[in-house]
Design a protein around this motif. Structure first.
Motif, PDB file in Angstrom:
ATOM      1  N   VAL A  74       0.835  -1.195   0.000  1.00 24.17           N
ATOM      2  CA  VAL A  74       0.000   0.000   0.000  1.00 24.17           C
ATOM      3  C   VAL A  74       0.875   1.251   0.000  1.00 24.17           C
ATOM      4  O   VAL A  74       1.940   1.293   0.619  1.00 24.17           O
ATOM      5  CB  VAL A  74      -0.951  -0.023   1.219  1.00 24.17           C
ATOM      6  CG1 VAL A  74      -0.195   0.034   2.529  1.00 24.17           C
ATOM      7  CG2 VAL A  74      -1.976   1.099   1.143  1.00 24.17           C
ATOM      8  N   ASP A  75       0.439   2.273  -0.746  1.00 24.06           N
ATOM      9  CA  ASP A  75       1.141   3.563  -0.869  1.00 24.06           C
ATOM     10  C   ASP A  75       2.470   3.452  -1.609  1.00 24.06           C
ATOM     11  O   ASP A  75       3.330   4.334  -1.477  1.00 24.06           O
ATOM     12  CB  ASP A  75       1.394   4.203   0.512  1.00 24.06           C
ATOM     13  CG  ASP A  75       0.114   4.669   1.179  1.00 24.06           C
ATOM     14  OD1 ASP A  75      -0.862   4.911   0.451  1.00 24.06           O
ATOM     15  OD2 ASP A  75       0.083   4.767   2.416  1.00 24.06           O
ATOM     16  N   ALA A  76       2.646   2.413  -2.410  1.00 25.14           N
ATOM     17  CA  ALA A  76       3.872   2.319  -3.212  1.00 25.14           C
ATOM     18  C   ALA A  76       3.769   3.166  -4.471  1.00 25.14           C
ATOM     19  O   ALA A  76       4.780   3.390  -5.146  1.00 25.14           O
ATOM     20  CB  ALA A  76       4.150   0.862  -3.579  1.00 25.14           C
ATOM     21  N   GLY A  77       2.573   3.643  -4.802  1.00 29.98           N
ATOM     22  CA  GLY A  77       2.393   4.497  -5.973  1.00 29.98           C
ATOM     23  C   GLY A  77       1.844   3.757  -7.179  1.00 29.98           C
ATOM     24  O   GLY A  77       2.111   4.155  -8.319  1.00 29.98           O
ATOM     25  N   LYS A  78       1.044   2.707  -6.971  1.00 30.71           N
ATOM     26  CA  LYS A  78       0.550   1.889  -8.088  1.00 30.71           C
ATOM     27  C   LYS A  78      -0.454   2.656  -8.941  1.00 30.71           C
ATOM     28  O   LYS A  78      -0.347   2.686 -10.172  1.00 30.71           O
ATOM     29  CB  LYS A  78      -0.097   0.612  -7.525  1.00 30.71           C
ATOM     30  CG  LYS A  78       0.865  -0.263  -6.733  1.00 30.71           C
ATOM     31  CD  LYS A  78       0.203  -1.543  -6.263  1.00 30.71           C
ATOM     32  CE  LYS A  78      -0.890  -1.277  -5.236  1.00 30.71           C
ATOM     33  NZ  LYS A  78      -0.368  -0.641  -4.016  1.00 30.71           N
ATOM     34  N   SER A  79      -1.446   3.270  -8.308  1.00 31.61           N
ATOM     35  CA  SER A  79      -2.476   3.993  -9.069  1.00 31.61           C
ATOM     36  C   SER A  79      -1.892   5.217  -9.764  1.00 31.61           C
ATOM     37  O   SER A  79      -2.274   5.550 -10.894  1.00 31.61           O
ATOM     38  CB  SER A  79      -3.624   4.399  -8.137  1.00 31.61           C
ATOM     39  OG  SER A  79      -4.256   3.266  -7.585  1.00 31.61           O
ATOM     40  N   THR A  80      -0.957   5.895  -9.114  1.00 34.39           N
ATOM     41  CA  THR A  80      -0.301   7.048  -9.746  1.00 34.39           C
ATOM     42  C   THR A  80       0.486   6.609 -10.969  1.00 34.39           C
ATOM     43  O   THR A  80       0.494   7.287 -12.003  1.00 34.39           O
ATOM     44  CB  THR A  80       0.618   7.742  -8.730  1.00 34.39           C
ATOM     45  OG1 THR A  80      -0.157   8.184  -7.609  1.00 34.39           O
ATOM     46  CG2 THR A  80       1.317   8.932  -9.357  1.00 34.39           C
ATOM     47  N   LEU A  81       1.166   5.465 -10.884  1.00 38.39           N
ATOM     48  CA  LEU A  81       1.912   4.937 -12.026  1.00 38.39           C
ATOM     49  C   LEU A  81       0.970   4.615 -13.182  1.00 38.39           C
ATOM     50  O   LEU A  81       1.267   4.931 -14.346  1.00 38.39           O
ATOM     51  CB  LEU A  81       2.679   3.683 -11.607  1.00 38.39           C
ATOM     52  CG  LEU A  81       3.323   2.872 -12.738  1.00 38.39           C
ATOM     53  CD1 LEU A  81       4.352   3.715 -13.485  1.00 38.39           C
ATOM     54  CD2 LEU A  81       3.959   1.599 -12.204  1.00 38.39           C
ATOM     55  N   MET A  82      -0.185   3.998 -12.896  1.00 32.20           N
ATOM     56  CA  MET A  82      -1.136   3.677 -13.946  1.00 32.20           C
ATOM     57  C   MET A  82      -1.675   4.949 -14.599  1.00 32.20           C
ATOM     58  O   MET A  82      -1.823   5.022 -15.828  1.00 32.20           O
ATOM     59  CB  MET A  82      -2.289   2.860 -13.362  1.00 32.20           C
ATOM     60  CG  MET A  82      -1.902   1.453 -12.963  1.00 32.20           C
ATOM     61  SD  MET A  82      -1.463   0.446 -14.370  1.00 32.20           S
ATOM     62  CE  MET A  82      -2.975   0.467 -15.290  1.00 32.20           C
ATOM     63  N   GLY A  83      -1.978   5.969 -13.782  1.00 34.00           N
ATOM     64  CA  GLY A  83      -2.446   7.229 -14.339  1.00 34.00           C
ATOM     65  C   GLY A  83      -1.397   7.897 -15.209  1.00 34.00           C
ATOM     66  O   GLY A  83      -1.705   8.431 -16.292  1.00 34.00           O
ATOM     67  N   ARG A  84      -0.145   7.859 -14.773  1.00 34.21           N
ATOM     68  CA  ARG A  84       0.946   8.435 -15.566  1.00 34.21           C
ATOM     69  C   ARG A  84       1.125   7.681 -16.877  1.00 34.21           C
ATOM     70  O   ARG A  84       1.345   8.287 -17.941  1.00 34.21           O
ATOM     71  CB  ARG A  84       2.239   8.391 -14.744  1.00 34.21           C
ATOM     72  CG  ARG A  84       3.496   8.733 -15.510  1.00 34.21           C
ATOM     73  CD  ARG A  84       3.451  10.122 -16.118  1.00 34.21           C
ATOM     74  NE  ARG A  84       3.485  11.149 -15.100  1.00 34.21           N
ATOM     75  CZ  ARG A  84       3.492  12.456 -15.383  1.00 34.21           C
ATOM     76  NH1 ARG A  84       3.427  12.867 -16.637  1.00 34.21           N
ATOM     77  NH2 ARG A  84       3.511  13.347 -14.409  1.00 34.21           N
ATOM     78  N   LEU A  85       1.009   6.355 -16.849  1.00 41.14           N
ATOM     79  CA  LEU A  85       1.174   5.543 -18.058  1.00 41.14           C
ATOM     80  C   LEU A  85       0.090   5.886 -19.080  1.00 41.14           C
ATOM     81  O   LEU A  85       0.379   6.072 -20.274  1.00 41.14           O
ATOM     82  CB  LEU A  85       1.116   4.064 -17.686  1.00 41.14           C
ATOM     83  CG  LEU A  85       1.577   3.047 -18.730  1.00 41.14           C
ATOM     84  CD1 LEU A  85       3.065   3.204 -19.003  1.00 41.14           C
ATOM     85  CD2 LEU A  85       1.287   1.630 -18.256  1.00 41.14           C
ATOM     86  N   LEU A  86      -1.165   5.993 -18.623  1.00 40.68           N
ATOM     87  CA  LEU A  86      -2.257   6.328 -19.539  1.00 40.68           C
ATOM     88  C   LEU A  86      -2.145   7.761 -20.050  1.00 40.68           C
ATOM     89  O   LEU A  86      -2.473   8.047 -21.212  1.00 40.68           O
ATOM     90  CB  LEU A  86      -3.601   6.122 -18.832  1.00 40.68           C
ATOM     91  CG  LEU A  86      -3.938   4.689 -18.419  1.00 40.68           C
ATOM     92  CD1 LEU A  86      -5.246   4.655 -17.631  1.00 40.68           C
ATOM     93  CD2 LEU A  86      -4.040   3.780 -19.630  1.00 40.68           C
ATOM     94  N   PHE A  87      -1.665   8.673 -19.194  1.00 37.64           N
ATOM     95  CA  PHE A  87      -1.532  10.077 -19.609  1.00 37.64           C
ATOM     96  C   PHE A  87      -0.405  10.243 -20.629  1.00 37.64           C
ATOM     97  O   PHE A  87      -0.566  10.923 -21.648  1.00 37.64           O
ATOM     98  CB  PHE A  87      -1.288  10.946 -18.382  1.00 37.64           C
ATOM     99  CG  PHE A  87      -1.049  12.398 -18.697  1.00 37.64           C
ATOM    100  CD1 PHE A  87      -2.024  13.155 -19.335  1.00 37.64           C
ATOM    101  CD2 PHE A  87       0.145  13.014 -18.370  1.00 37.64           C
ATOM    102  CE1 PHE A  87      -1.813  14.495 -19.633  1.00 37.64           C
ATOM    103  CE2 PHE A  87       0.365  14.344 -18.659  1.00 37.64           C
ATOM    104  CZ  PHE A  87      -0.615  15.089 -19.298  1.00 37.64           C
TER     105      PHE A  87
END
Length: 738
Positions: A315-328
């Motif tokens: 948890v809080d490793a930055g998984k969702s942020t990484l996915m958002g950055r990849l799609l952006f």
């Protein structure tokens, strides 16, 4: 004979409750101060000089009820008008001035005060208190609860009192004479009750009778008999009727007797009704006649390989942020959407969560900053088509993670490179290890360790190599058993985007890295097989991820594990055996004629086809197949399992939770057939399993639940299981026989 006032104090001061505002609970304190202004307002016209302490005590001892409190205060305090009249009448009388008092010692003052009291006996006080209560028209305010002694009660003159004095020879002695009184009081003893019921009550005025419960408080009255006070006849009749009814014990005994008599009359049907034979499902043809093999080779929609990956980690490793950055950065999400999310996140003080909100779209996930459920999205780049699955990292949501991992081809393991954070997620009982073990046992063949937040460590090569060494040793150990060629490491910064899709060459401290970007890795990662070549010959299996109704349609969303499906064909849902005809198909929110294995598809059905709309004929975790499929819904099967580290052994008959894809059911081991990794002599009967053992076991699904299964050879995705107990993953395995 005089008595000290303390000797006449019969009430137990310790047992009675005293008012102490500091000892009130928060609820009582708020209630007291809410009602105090109301009480003052109601008594203002009567007497506005009543002390606050008396007001608070009245509220407290009347359980914060206004009307009883007002009645008590009015009985204890005179009206303000009456007091003014008394003071004015007393002011007309001229009081002669007195000479200043002569100073005397405390002992002399005490003797003088005692000489003014008339000698009285305890029996006299009984009589005086009992009679004085009836004659008093107005009573002075009672002493407060903080007073330690009771007021002296004056007694009227008595008759038949014998006084014994010492002989005359002792009269000249300097010692004071000793005298005592003996009196007989027959006013209470000879009282004959007028009614059949005797009622006793502690109260200041025996003539008043109240049936309201009050708190016990310090009183200046003694235990009074109020037998002869008029009691309402209704209360007496009610009491007599209550005693004529059966007691609570009698009612319980009668109920138990009736229950046992009812059980004795129960009978078991000797010939239970046979289950009706299942109706034969009619197979329907597709709306369009298509050559699937030809479509896969000629249709440009299927020219690109399709890959699915899951993002896992603590948890809080930055998984969702990484996915958002990849799609952006891939251009799947435009800048307008990201700017809108930035403004919304900054309003609640979470500006850095803007990219994570691309995947975390529920209010609960955004407010807590934690992914709760898996989020799958399809996107396409120049060389590939992807299904990205963002899985939760918190230990409470491991069941959702299992459903996501079981539908992925490879995994991205995201770790936090910040000093202390990596150790917390990996070494200190974090979720990194459990997620990795689950990924391997659920069929993940390739894993990429994404070392995130390297910008916080100034892109330190030493920090990257330290993390790589520890994780490589763990991933290749016997607990996980990845091969070194199946593991890759990529350093990134998900927040800034460096080395996700593009690399920033201006960062001098990052020039030591010569490997691929994360985008290059997911585009070029090899898969064990290309399912497009065998799609037309494989049986159709779809694992249900979500189901809901929309405008008269029943929509079922899931990952196609193998085979293909066309619009117009009839499918069967297991374990409910409900058969429905597919009215239309959607892939990536576009209507298509058919869908193949590996795709995330939406199947639409007409709600009117459902045999029982009130029942949940389709649930998350169900399996969708075509008619005449080989899948079976079972309650008992055989599996080969590998157990992880456990706090206590797994006994035969001990319950646990069994997972297959997104489905979970309660189960237990009924028989341990063999321990396959032990060199010890085989026992006649094995009763338990311990950590790191491999065994062949028989598993039974508990209760009325059942589970659709295939063997591992029949389908590698539907033939894998996971065992969890008390919130911990204890084992995983493959189905060998059903």
């Amino acid at each position: 004979m005089d008595y000290d006032e303390d000797e006449l104090h019969y009430d137990s001061q310790e047992e009675l409750e005293q008012f102490d505002e500091d000892k009130l609970t928060n609820e009582e304190y708020d209630l007291l101060h809410d009602l105090l202004p109301q009480l003052k307002t109601k008594l203002k016209s009567y007497n506005d000089e009543i002390p606050d302490l008396a007001l608070k005590e009245a509220l407290y001892f009347n359980y914060f009820e206004l009307e009883p409190s007002i009645e008590e205060l009015k009985s204890n305090f005179k009206t303000q008008k009456r007091e003014q009249e008394l003071s004015e009448s007393s002011g007309d009388v001229q009081v002669p001035t007195e000479a200043p008092p002569h100073t005397s010692s405390k002992l002399s003052r005490l003797a003088k005060a005692r000489s003014g009291y008339s000698s009285s006996s305890i029996l006299d006080q009984f009589t005086s208190n009992a009679s004085a209560g009836k004659d008093e028209s107005t009573s002075s305010p009672p002493p407060t609860l903080l007073r330690k002694k009771l007021e002296r009660t004056q007694t009227p003159p008595r008759e038949n009192v014998a006084t014994l004095k010492l002989p005359a020879q002792y009269n000249d002695s300097k010692e004071p004479p000793i005298s005592f009184d003996i009196a007989l009081d027959d006013s209470v003893i000879l009282n004959t009750p007028r009614d059949d019921i005797s009622i006793f009550w502690f109260q200041d005025q025996p003539t008043s009778y109240e049936n309201s419960l009050k708190r016990r408080r310090l009183n200046d009255a003694i235990f009074h008999s109020i037998t002869n006070i008029d009691v309402p006849i209704e209360k007496i009749n009610k009491a007599q009727n209550n005693f004529n009814k059966p007691s609570p014990d009698d009612e319980i005994l009668n109920a138990q007797k009736q229950a046992f008599e009812g059980v004795g009359n129960l009978k078991i049907d000797e010939a239970p009704k046979e289950k009706s034979a299942p109706t034969k499902v009619k197979e329907t043809k597709p709306f369009k006649k298509l050559d699937i093999d030809n479509e896969l080779t000629s249709n440009p929609q299927f020219s690109k390989p399709h890959k699915s990956f899951v993002v896992i980690g603590h948890v809080d490793a930055g998984k969702s942020t990484l996915m958002g950055r990849l799609l952006f950065d891939y251009g799947i999400v435009d800048a307008k959407t990201v700017n809108k999310l930035v403004k919304e996140s900054e309003k609640i003080g979470k500006g850095s969560f803007a990219l994570a909100w691309i995947m975390d779209q529920t209010e609960e996930e955004r407010s807590h900053g934690v992914t709760v459920d898996i989020c799958a999205t399809d996107f396409e780049v120049e060389s590939n088509k992807f299904t990205a699955i963002d899985a939760p990292g918190h230990r409470d949501f491991v069941p959702q993670l299992i459903g996501g991992v079981s539908n992925a081809d490879f995994a991205l393991l995201v770790v936090d490179s910040i000093t202390g954070e990596f150790e917390a997620g990996f070494a200190l009982d974090g979720q990194t290890k459990e997620h990795t073990i689950l990924a391997k046992n659920l069929g993940i063949e390739n894993i990429c360790v994404v070392v995130n937040k390297m910008d916080k460590e100034d892109w330190s090569e030493n920090r990257f190599e330290t993390i790589k060494t520890q994780l490589l040793e763990f991933l290749t150990s016997s607990d996980v058993d990845f091969k070194p060629k199946q593991i890759d490491f990529v350093p990134i910064s998900g927040l800034t985007g460096n080395n996700v899709v593009k690399r920033d060459p201006s960062i001098e401290s990052f020039k030591w890295y010569n490997g691929p970007t994360l985008a290059q890795y997911i585009e070029n990662v090899p898969l064990s097989k290309d399912g497009r070549n065998t799609v037309s010959r494989e049986p159709f299996y779809l694992s249900v991820h979500d189901v809901y109704k929309d405008k008269g349609d029943l929509k079922v969303i899931g990952k196609i594990n193998s085979g293909f499906i066309q619009s117009g064909e009839t499918v069967v849902f297991h374990p409910s055996d409900e058969s429905l005809q597919v009215s239309s198909l959607q892939v990536s929110q576009k209507t298509v004629d058919f869908a193949i294995g590996g795709q995330l598809a939406t199947l639409l059905f007409k709600s009117s086809q459902v045999s029982n709309e009130s029942a949940d004929v389709v649930r998350i975790g169900d399996v969708v197949t075509k008619v005449l499929s080989s899948i079976r819904t079972v309650k008992k099967f055989t599996a080969s399992v590998h157990l992880f580290n456990m706090d206590k052994p797994l006994l035969v008959g001990m319950p646990f939770v069994l997972f297959r894809n997104s489905s979970q059911v309660p189960a237990r081991i009924t028989n341990i057939l063999e321990i396959t990794n032990s060199n010890k002599k085989k026992k006649k009967k094995i009763l338990h399993l311990t950590s790191k053992q491999d065994a062949l076991i028989e598993i039974e699904v508990d209760g009325g639940a059942s589970l659709p299964l295939t063997t591992y050879e029949g389908n590698s995705k539907l033939g894998r299981i996971v065992l969890r107990r008390e919130g911990q993953t204890i084992g995983a395995g493959k189905v060998t026989e059903i």
